[in-house]
Structures are given as structure tokens and as C-alpha cells.
Design an enzyme around this catalytic site. Sequence first.
Site, PDB file in Angstrom:
ATOM      1  N   CYS A   9       0.676  -1.149   0.095  1.00 39.29           N
ATOM      2  CA  CYS A   9      -0.101   0.024  -0.088  1.00 39.29           C
ATOM      3  C   CYS A   9       0.952   1.307  -0.053  1.00 39.29           C
ATOM      4  O   CYS A   9       2.071   1.022   0.236  1.00 39.29           O
ATOM      5  CB  CYS A   9      -0.697   0.043   1.341  1.00 39.29           C
ATOM      6  SG  CYS A   9      -2.256  -1.577   1.272  1.00 39.29           S
ATOM      7  N   GLY A  37      -0.297   0.323  -4.921  1.00 36.29           N
ATOM      8  CA  GLY A  37      -1.595  -0.391  -4.899  1.00 36.29           C
ATOM      9  C   GLY A  37      -2.349  -0.124  -5.837  1.00 36.29           C
ATOM     10  O   GLY A  37      -2.608   1.325  -6.037  1.00 36.29           O
ATOM     11  N   ASN A 112       0.176   1.121   5.764  1.00 36.03           N
ATOM     12  CA  ASN A 112       0.738   0.367   4.971  1.00 36.03           C
ATOM     13  C   ASN A 112       1.764  -0.819   5.776  1.00 36.03           C
ATOM     14  O   ASN A 112       2.236  -0.341   6.807  1.00 36.03           O
ATOM     15  CB  ASN A 112       1.920   1.117   4.232  1.00 36.03           C
ATOM     16  CG  ASN A 112       2.956   0.254   3.352  1.00 36.03           C
ATOM     17  OD1 ASN A 112       3.990   0.666   3.099  1.00 36.03           O
ATOM     18  ND2 ASN A 112       2.460  -0.860   3.054  1.00 36.03           N
ATOM     19  N   GLY A 113       1.295  -1.971   5.477  1.00 38.67           N
ATOM     20  CA  GLY A 113       2.000  -3.065   6.246  1.00 38.67           C
ATOM     21  C   GLY A 113       0.813  -3.977   6.670  1.00 38.67           C
ATOM     22  O   GLY A 113      -0.159  -4.230   6.200  1.00 38.67           O
ATOM     23  N   TYR A 255      12.031  -4.280  -5.983  1.00 35.06           N
ATOM     24  CA  TYR A 255      10.804  -4.309  -6.958  1.00 35.06           C
ATOM     25  C   TYR A 255       9.801  -3.087  -6.632  1.00 35.06           C
ATOM     26  O   TYR A 255       9.384  -2.582  -7.371  1.00 35.06           O
ATOM     27  CB  TYR A 255      10.283  -5.713  -6.930  1.00 35.06           C
ATOM     28  CG  TYR A 255       8.855  -5.677  -7.542  1.00 35.06           C
ATOM     29  CD1 TYR A 255       8.794  -5.660  -8.971  1.00 35.06           C
ATOM     30  CD2 TYR A 255       7.676  -5.966  -7.017  1.00 35.06           C
ATOM     31  CE1 TYR A 255       7.970  -5.546  -9.557  1.00 35.06           C
ATOM     32  CE2 TYR A 255       6.598  -5.998  -7.719  1.00 35.06           C
ATOM     33  CZ  TYR A 255       6.623  -5.973  -9.073  1.00 35.06           C
ATOM     34  OH  TYR A 255       5.457  -5.993  -9.675  1.00 35.06           O
TER      35      TYR A 255
END
Length: 473
Positions: A9, A37, A112-113, A255
Site C-alpha cells: 500500500c 496499490g 501500509n503493512g 521491486y
Amino acid sequence: MFDKINEECGVFGIYSKETMDVASLAYISLYALQHRGQESCGIVVNDKGVFSHHKDLGLVPEVFNEENLKKLGLGNIAVGHVRYSTTGKSNRSNAQPLVVRHIKGSLAIAHNGNLVNARELREKYELRGAIFHSTNDTEVISYAITEQRLTQPSIEKAVEEAMYKFKGAYSLVIMSPKKLIAARDPQGFRPLCMGETETGAIVFASETCALDSIGAKYIRDVEAGEIIVVDENGIKSIRTHCGHKTAMCVFEYVYFARPDSVIEGSSVHQARLNAGKYLWEEHPVDADVVVGVPDSGLDAALGFSKASGIPYGVGFIKNRYVGRTFIQPTQSQRSNSVKIKLNVIKDVVKDKRVVLIDDSIVRGTTSARIVNLIREAGASEVHMRISCPPFINPCYFGTDIDSKENLIACKMSVDEIAKEIGADSLGYLSVDKVQKIAENAKCNFCVGCFNGQYPIEVPKEMPKDKFERKIGE
């Protein structure tokens, strides 16, 4: 369409002392974070304690237009989010930011996570009467903070106390009626940085590319375990949870992150060049041209070329207009899905020994199709090189590797994988070298998905649909 590891995210927050069009700045920043995302997105605007929000499934330009951005109105604080689901299915109720209204006021949160103890916390709150409207662990975080807010003197103190309950990865941007708060887990699994706009507004974002998109100046990264509070009195740092050994997800450099971002003081672009250089050192090969698989394989391919002296070639053209929901009605069309997105420039590879660089191999089906594309274009040899180690373990911290079942490296040796995908040879970057690609990074790295050694205790299993199981499962 492709068997790739998916992003987690992206979060964004802004605090301005003056009322302004914070929604538009959030929109532009989320556009810059779109790669993190593509399932859903949302923005919440705070105008003197009144929250206006809009969120839905889709890409940023699909969810937002001039009309609904205008409806969000002006304000001095805003938070935004782009989502790829690692816990909870893709539906509107799981879109973020979450807005919570409680007796002490309103709260908006973007996360995020992934928490490794989300199920345990959720069951605890449900047994005490809590009602959950979503199936993501962000709502669990919001309940924990709200619970603390009932007894603590401030929202930042509530966040500080709630963090004692959380285990796992979380980079948070939280908005109360008067404050903007950024918080990062003690291991710093996921990135979060702070910047300042030309007008003096303070912004937080998952990556520096979002700051660049709105002309904001990078100040620094939010430290692992740090809570930063921004309000009318200025900026305050709370470091109660700092001091633990850090464990940034190294795949951010391989990435996830955009190459123009800088994370923990290290350029993502340079890290990928370094990955290519190390690949050459560990897996040299006689070849005529080096080709990268768009997009994250391109920088590593350039690094391999520079280190080896083998010419770099633009071997693929990527179709930028293939959306997430491209319809493939028949099996033959599904089998040719790679051709829809990538096309080979035949003159670059015909009658040549090709080194093909990609960031990862997950199930192997996409790699096999890409190797086949190169062979069909006339390459005499295809040597595959991967800029990270083999995936052999699940990720519990915000990446959608939730099982060993589909990981080809858990079933086959490197030589067997090479044969399976049709390559003449295959080489992966070692675990040792992947931790060295980010030069001068101010952190240590999590490489648990590569070697099974996680920085914190993890559950035996943690499926993506852990809150959506059928009766009896």
C-alpha cells in the site's frame, strides 16, 4: 495476469496551517504512489474538525475526478491511501483511509503493512462487543488507538500506548480533528518519509517520489518506532519505541519502490544497478546482449551490462495501456497474456546469446512465457538472471506471499527451474549480496522470505483471508 509479487500500500498525509486545497495535493501524491496499490484508493479532508471523504475500488484517476475532488472541499489536513490487499478481500469496505467516529472525536487512518497478531487482537475486541465493518487489520489498529484514546490525555499518547499491542509492519498516517500523526513500527519494515512544501505544509508519504510530485522538499525519513506529531504548535517527535534493530523489507529496493525514490538515504535506482553488478559477479556468462524485463528489471540489467561489458539492449516494448481488468475470455488468450503486455524487438535479440534480467520468479509461468518470447524472436541462447534470491518462505509483513504451495523454488532446484522455464542457465542473487545493494542505507534488512529468518516471531500461518473464512474452516 502475471505471477508477480504484488505491492502492499501507499500512504500520504499533509498538514497546513492555512486552509487550502489539500485534496488536490493528496490526489497528485497518490498518483505518484499508484505502483504500490491498484485495488482501491481514498482521500479524507479535514476542515476544522469536519471530515469529508471519498474512496472506492479502482485506480486513482478512476476513483477521483474534478467533481468529487471539489466536493471534498478545502481544509488544512488530509490523508490518502492506495491499496493492494494483503489482509482482507478487494471490496469497498476494505478501502482506506478508514474514518472512525468516537466519543473523543473523529479519526482517519491510512496503513501500509501487516500485523502478525491482528487475529488475536480482533478476537479480543469482538469478545468485548466491538463490531467490525471491514476485514482488514487497519480497523484493528483503529480500535486499539480508540480504546487508548478514551483514557489517555492526547491522540499521540493513545498511539504511543497502542503501539505496545502491535506486532508486525505498520507505517501509519493518522488524522485527528487538530493533528496529523505519522508512526512507524519499531523494525521499520515499510518506508515512510517527511517533507515540506513551498508554502510550509508538512507532508508524509511512503516514498520520496510522492514528495517530488507536489514540489515538496524531503526532510528526513520517519525513524523506525518513531511517532511524529504535527499541529498548530509545530512538529514533535516521540521516540518511546525507537532503538530496536531495524528490518526494512529489502524487496522495497528490488521491486516495490519507484526507482526515482530514495529510501533510508539510499537511491532505489542505484540499488538496482548494484544488484545487476553483483549478479554479474556471482553468475557471469558469455553473451552478446543484456535485456531487462520491464520495469523493475531494467535498472538491474543496466548494472549487469556496465559490470560485464556486455552491451545493453532494449529488448521489450511494454504496452502501457493494458489495465488491471483486461478481459481474456478464452484459454488461448489467457495463455498469450504476456504477449499482450510485452513485445520483443526482434532485431535486438535475433541470433544472439541473451542475458535476461528480471526481479523475481514466483510460480515460474510468466518467466517461462517471457523466455519463450525471446526464443521465438530468434535468440540463440537465453540466460536468466534474477536480482533477488529465490522465494522459499511466506511474508508476514505486507507482501502477498502467504503460502509455499505456489512458490516454484520450494519444489525445484535452480537447475530444474531453469529447465522448467526454458532457460539455458539461471542465476539468483545471493542472500548476502541482496542485503548490500542499498549503499549507505540507514537500516538493516528483513530477508525472511529468502532464508526463513524473521526479525520478530511470526505465526505458523496467516492467510490473506484470515477474517473471511467459511463456517467450519
